[in-house]
Design an enzyme around this catalytic site. Sequence first.
Site, mmCIF file in Angstrom:
data_model
loop_
_atom_site.group_PDB
_atom_site.id
_atom_site.type_symbol
_atom_site.label_atom_id
_atom_site.label_comp_id
_atom_site.label_asym_id
_atom_site.label_seq_id
_atom_site.Cartn_x
_atom_site.Cartn_y
_atom_site.Cartn_z
ATOM 1 N N GLY A 72 0.814 -1.222 0.000
ATOM 2 C CA GLY A 72 0.000 0.000 0.000
ATOM 3 C C GLY A 72 0.836 1.256 0.000
ATOM 4 N N GLY A 88 1.224 5.952 4.201
ATOM 5 C CA GLY A 88 0.151 6.660 4.893
ATOM 6 C C GLY A 88 -1.207 5.993 4.817
ATOM 7 N N GLY A 106 -1.963 3.276 6.354
ATOM 8 C CA GLY A 106 -2.282 2.639 7.619
ATOM 9 C C GLY A 106 -1.703 1.238 7.788
ATOM 10 N N LYS A 107 -0.636 0.932 7.062
ATOM 11 C CA LYS A 107 -0.033 -0.402 7.181
ATOM 12 C C LYS A 107 0.550 -0.613 8.574
ATOM 13 C CE LYS A 107 2.679 0.391 3.625
ATOM 14 N NZ LYS A 107 2.154 1.716 3.244
ATOM 15 N N THR A 108 1.316 0.365 9.018
ATOM 16 C CA THR A 108 1.900 0.255 10.347
ATOM 17 C C THR A 108 0.807 0.205 11.406
ATOM 18 O OG1 THR A 108 3.741 1.558 9.517
ATOM 19 C CG2 THR A 108 3.610 1.271 11.888
ATOM 20 N N HIS A 168 -6.689 33.354 -17.059
ATOM 21 C CA HIS A 168 -6.174 31.985 -17.096
ATOM 22 C C HIS A 168 -7.091 31.042 -16.302
ATOM 23 C CE1 HIS A 168 -2.832 28.939 -17.104
ATOM 24 N NE2 HIS A 168 -3.491 28.526 -16.037
ATOM 25 N N GLU A 169 -7.382 31.414 -15.060
ATOM 26 C CA GLU A 169 -8.217 30.544 -14.221
ATOM 27 C C GLU A 169 -9.647 30.481 -14.749
ATOM 28 O OE1 GLU A 169 -6.857 28.564 -12.256
ATOM 29 O OE2 GLU A 169 -4.903 29.555 -12.163
ATOM 30 N N ASP A 209 0.316 23.211 -16.137
ATOM 31 C CA ASP A 209 -0.754 22.633 -16.950
ATOM 32 C C ASP A 209 -0.164 21.881 -18.136
ATOM 33 O OD1 ASP A 209 -2.497 24.007 -15.327
ATOM 34 O OD2 ASP A 209 -2.654 25.724 -16.692
HETATM 35 P P1 ADP Z 1 1.793 3.459 6.498
HETATM 36 O O1 ADP Z 1 2.476 2.579 7.457
HETATM 37 O O2 ADP Z 1 0.930 2.726 5.537
HETATM 38 O O3 ADP Z 1 2.706 4.425 5.794
HETATM 39 P P2 ADP Z 1 0.694 4.523 8.879
HETATM 40 O O4 ADP Z 1 0.105 3.327 9.489
HETATM 41 O O5 ADP Z 1 2.014 4.931 9.416
HETATM 42 O O6 ADP Z 1 0.788 4.382 7.312
HETATM 43 O O7 ADP Z 1 -0.358 5.712 8.983
HETATM 44 C C1 ADP Z 1 0.021 6.991 9.420
HETATM 45 C C2 ADP Z 1 -1.085 7.603 10.220
HETATM 46 O O8 ADP Z 1 -2.209 7.879 9.399
HETATM 47 C C3 ADP Z 1 -1.608 6.711 11.307
HETATM 48 O O9 ADP Z 1 -0.854 6.816 12.466
HETATM 49 C C4 ADP Z 1 -3.014 7.216 11.495
HETATM 50 O O10 ADP Z 1 -3.014 8.364 12.302
HETATM 51 C C5 ADP Z 1 -3.403 7.644 10.101
HETATM 52 N N1 ADP Z 1 -4.158 6.589 9.404
HETATM 53 C C6 ADP Z 1 -3.803 5.963 8.269
HETATM 54 N N2 ADP Z 1 -4.732 5.063 7.898
HETATM 55 C C7 ADP Z 1 -5.695 5.116 8.829
HETATM 56 C C8 ADP Z 1 -6.938 4.403 9.019
HETATM 57 N N3 ADP Z 1 -7.351 3.475 8.166
HETATM 58 N N4 ADP Z 1 -7.668 4.719 10.109
HETATM 59 C C9 ADP Z 1 -7.260 5.661 10.988
HETATM 60 N N5 ADP Z 1 -6.123 6.341 10.863
HETATM 61 C C10 ADP Z 1 -5.343 6.092 9.801
HETATM 62 ZN ZN ZN Z 2 -3.598 26.632 -15.171
HETATM 63 MG MG MG Z 3 4.341 2.627 7.860
#
Ligand code: ADP
Ligand code: ZN
Ligand code: MG
Length: 603
Positions: free
Chosen positions: A211, A214, A216-218, A432-433, A508
């Site tokens: 994944g 961020g 949530g793997k850890t 532009h926008e 763009d």
């Molecule tokens: P990864 O290990 O995948 O990079 P982390 O587990 O370190 O991601 O996630 C970082 C933070 O993001 C977590 O500590 C939590 O605060 C938030 N987070 C990520 N996924 C979730 C989830 N499914 N539910 C709640 N919080 C989440």
């Molecule tokens: Zn633009």
């Molecule tokens: Mg991680």
Amino acid sequence: MGEKNRKNQNNEKNEKNKLWVGLTILIIALVIISALAIWLSQEKKEEDENTLAYTDLIKEISYGNVEKVEMTTGSTTVKVKMRNVEEEKTSIVPNTESFIDLIQTKVAEGNEIELIQKPRSIWIQIPTIILNLLPTIIMLALFIMIFKLQGLGEKGKVYEETERKTKVTFDDVAGLEEEKAEMIEIVDFLKKPEKYTKMGAKIPRGVLLYGKPGTGKTLIAKAIAGEANVPFISMSGSEFIEMFAGLGASRVRKLFEKARRLAPCIVFIDEIDAIGSRRTSNSGAETENNQTLNQLLVEMDGFSSEETIIVLAATNRPEMLDKALLRPGRFDRQITIPTPDLKGRLEILKIHSKEKKLSSDVNLESIAEDTAGFTGAELANILNEAAILATKNNHEEIENDDIEEAVKKVTVGLEKKERVISDKDKKLTAYHEAGHAVVSRYLPTQSNVKEVSIIPRGVAGGYTMYKTDEDKYYISKTEMKEKLIALLGGRAAEKLVLDDISTGASNDIEVATKIARDMVTKYGMSDKLGPIDFQGKEPYEIQMFGEDIGDKIGLEVKSLIDEAYNNAQKLLIEHRDKLDLIAQTLLKQEKVNEKEFEAFFRE
Ligand code: ADP
Ligand code: ZN
Ligand code: MG
């Protein structure tokens, strides 16, 4: 901050805490001992409250009234016994040596004064000794501590890995219901291994979590340990990679030694791609990788069936992994942790707003709708930013505006209201926008405009925000072509109205070019070239498809861009009134929101 860093910091923080506790105890002990010693010596002094001023003492000596003087080495307090007086008196002499001289002269002159010199009492010695040694002791303690802390920083000198029971449970993991359901079996196994071994069931050894960072793997790995109430031993793959050959392997060995001691437990290896990437070349680093990887394989193969250790590993680059890791008995289970969908995002927002003061006007549903593609970590970050913004804005609670502002801050950067912009630049940005916004309004596949602004944000001079659609798995060719038109709408408007073009469209153009190239070389969307993947190929490989294939690809990409640009221009010419209207409104009020924008198209 990367996951790895965060974990190291936790690691170091624990160690630092331990050291600080040690230091505090040491200092408190020293203070108590000194206080006790000083108090005890004080006690002795207080016994003889009967004091004699120095001048009186000198007088009494010259009168010949003094019979005996008792001195303690290193002390200026002396005991004086006078003739015909039972009680002894104490007196403080300014300088012991000259006082001794004085007595000796008096004795030489014929006075009968008995001079007794006593070694220091232990109780008087202790505070002095401690006071003398205290700086040395503190310095020594500090040295040891600094050395240890540095050692922790320079990974490799002092080997430590995180190991503790976590309080994280599945309740802290939002969304990911299917993934959690898959993990429940592992939790159960960690809780009651006998149940499974008795049955002769094959026990899971390793689970690989795929994944984006961020997602949530850890977090989910910790939650498994928390649910099963077993220790969570973790290390990051990149920490195994060492300058010195063999160190990585020995770290792996130590990690698993520890796991065996603490079993049942979870071993979590983050960034496993750092050690487990494919064994290809023979460069130094690769060889080291191989040793580390081999050790990991040896450890995993060497588990006996009674050992209740489950190895979880995480990576965001599954394609990099050595296939040997995926063989049965190793990481034979793979679970993909996706970026959260709408429901998942809402739940994550709910979890992370639990401990925050939210105003009743906050609409988490709509925030979740606006954040398609965001990871859990990014959503958590948004709520944190919102709390900071609310504080800055002196709000009692976090308001919906604070959160929307935080979303923009995280996506396009912070608003720079104070930046001074010339009227000419403002007009250019406004057109532009407005160009982007008007063009996309007439393209069926493009999302609705949420906000147009000419207030600079981050590096952008202005921006057009779209309402994000629910995460799509497939994007059609029509949609991609229309996306190109929307992207080039900014540049087309500049040219049409000001008959000049600016550098403001560089991003763009970059994005549009990438999309057009992907359409041709990755998604097989060019009729002339057909469904062939040309990406990541060496020139000679591409030439297999024809000598002039490179030119053909270039021409196809160019024709997609040209067509899109022409279409954008056509749309703007056709709807010039709207373009002017919106650009002028932007010049007046700097921002046009969704409602205002839609109103222009109603009449
Ligand atoms: P990864 O290990 O995948 O990079 P982390 O587990 O370190 O991601 O996630 C970082 C933070 O993001 C977590 O500590 C939590 O605060 C938030 N987070 C990520 N996924 C979730 C989830 N499914 N539910 C709640 N919080 C989440
Ligand atoms: Zn633009
Ligand atoms: Mg991680």
